[in-house]
Motif scaffolding. Structure first.
Motif, PDB file in Angstrom:
ATOM      1  N   UNK A  78       0.838  -1.201   0.000  1.00  0.00           N
ATOM      2  CA  UNK A  78       0.000   0.000   0.000  1.00  0.00           C
ATOM      3  C   UNK A  78       0.874   1.252   0.000  1.00  0.00           C
ATOM      4  N   UNK A  79       1.940   1.227   0.804  1.00  0.00           N
ATOM      5  CA  UNK A  79       2.790   2.419   0.913  1.00  0.00           C
ATOM      6  C   UNK A  79       3.528   2.708  -0.391  1.00  0.00           C
ATOM      7  N   UNK A  80       3.698   1.682  -1.220  1.00  0.00           N
ATOM      8  CA  UNK A  80       4.343   1.900  -2.521  1.00  0.00           C
ATOM      9  C   UNK A  80       3.332   2.380  -3.563  1.00  0.00           C
ATOM     10  N   UNK A  81       2.065   2.427  -3.180  1.00  0.00           N
ATOM     11  CA  UNK A  81       1.026   2.876  -4.113  1.00  0.00           C
ATOM     12  C   UNK A  81       0.562   1.765  -5.043  1.00  0.00           C
ATOM     13  N   UNK A  82       0.827   0.517  -4.658  1.00  0.00           N
ATOM     14  CA  UNK A  82       0.462  -0.580  -5.560  1.00  0.00           C
ATOM     15  C   UNK A  82      -1.050  -0.828  -5.597  1.00  0.00           C
ATOM     16  N   UNK A  83      -1.758  -0.206  -4.649  1.00  0.00           N
ATOM     17  CA  UNK A  83      -3.226  -0.290  -4.687  1.00  0.00           C
ATOM     18  C   UNK A  83      -3.795   0.586  -5.804  1.00  0.00           C
ATOM     19  N   UNK A  84      -2.959   1.538  -6.260  1.00  0.00           N
ATOM     20  CA  UNK A  84      -3.442   2.453  -7.306  1.00  0.00           C
ATOM     21  C   UNK A  84      -2.883   2.083  -8.676  1.00  0.00           C
ATOM     22  N   UNK A  85      -2.373   0.873  -8.787  1.00  0.00           N
ATOM     23  CA  UNK A  85      -1.758   0.452 -10.046  1.00  0.00           C
ATOM     24  C   UNK A  85      -2.852   0.300 -11.121  1.00  0.00           C
ATOM     25  N   UNK A  86      -2.551   0.737 -12.343  1.00  0.00           N
ATOM     26  CA  UNK A  86      -3.544   0.580 -13.419  1.00  0.00           C
ATOM     27  C   UNK A  86      -3.500  -0.867 -13.911  1.00  0.00           C
ATOM     28  N   UNK A  87      -4.538  -1.276 -14.634  1.00  0.00           N
ATOM     29  CA  UNK A  87      -4.553  -2.650 -15.150  1.00  0.00           C
ATOM     30  C   UNK A  87      -3.357  -2.914 -16.058  1.00  0.00           C
ATOM     31  N   UNK A  88      -3.005  -1.886 -16.848  1.00  0.00           N
ATOM     32  CA  UNK A  88      -1.889  -2.042 -17.775  1.00  0.00           C
ATOM     33  C   UNK A  88      -0.572  -2.231 -16.999  1.00  0.00           C
TER      34      UNK A  88
END
Ligand SMILES: NC(=O)N[C@H]1NC(=O)NC1=O
Length: 178
Positions: free
Chosen positions: A92-102
């Motif tokens: 979460x802290x790396x922002x992997x929750x906001x990763x796009x599908x691509x």
């Protein structure tokens, strides 16, 4: 500030120790169970250094095994919601929750390529790297030799462990630097 005081740390029995520090190395309670024998630990740095020594003293297949205990970043275990609470917080802290599908499909195919080349997963300290750094990191590192990647992955495991210890043990500002 962490929850375990230095006094508690130095006098802790092994059952509490394993319960509290059992996932400082992902899914490797054996590491804390073994390292307890090196007590007393007077502070976070002493415990971290005992953990690092334990890992460094493992044979190569043991160090590879430590890497294999780590879940892929934004991988299938994350998708199923089955990460440990520590790993989930880090991703979460790396922002992997906001990763796009691509981006996710690029990362997953690089993870697969990395694993089939080396036989262990790509490990990077997610608290020190945002998703773009993770994507560029894996793109570059997949081209390395296996020995370089074993050493790099293990160095990242040690950083992950340091941050996990910071979450658990009370410390001063000076000790919070790796
Ligand atoms: N594959 C991988 O790097 N996983 C890890 N990295 C991190 O910071 N936490 C993890 O679980």
């Amino acid at each position: 500030m962490g929850v375990v005081t230095k006094e508690q740390l130095s006098g802790m029995g092994y059952e509490d120790f394993i319960k509290i520090f059992g996932n400082v190395i992902e899914h490797c309670a054996l590491c804390s169970a073994a390292v307890w024998a090196k007590r007393p630990f007077n502070d976070l740095k002493q415990l971290h250094s005992a953990i690092c020594t334990f890992i460094d003293d493992l044979p190569k297949i043991g160090r590879e095994g430590i890497l294999r205990l780590h879940p892929d970043l934004a991988g299938r275990i994350a998708e199923m919601g089955k990460l440990t609470s520590e790993s989930s917080k880090e991703q979460l802290s790396a922002g992997l929750n906001e990763i796009t599908n691509k981006e996710k499909s690029i990362l997953q195919s690089l993870n697969d390529r990395y694993k089939s080349k080396f036989g262990f997963p790509f490990v990077i300290c997610a608290r020190e790297n945002k998703k773009q750094a993770i994507l560029s990191g894996i793109k570059a590192r997949v081209e390395n030799d296996k020995d370089v990647e074993l050493a790099t992955g293990i160095a990242e495991v040690k950083k992950i462990a340091f941050y996990r210890l910071l979450d658990i043990i009370e410390h001063c500002e000076e000790e919070a630097r790796l």
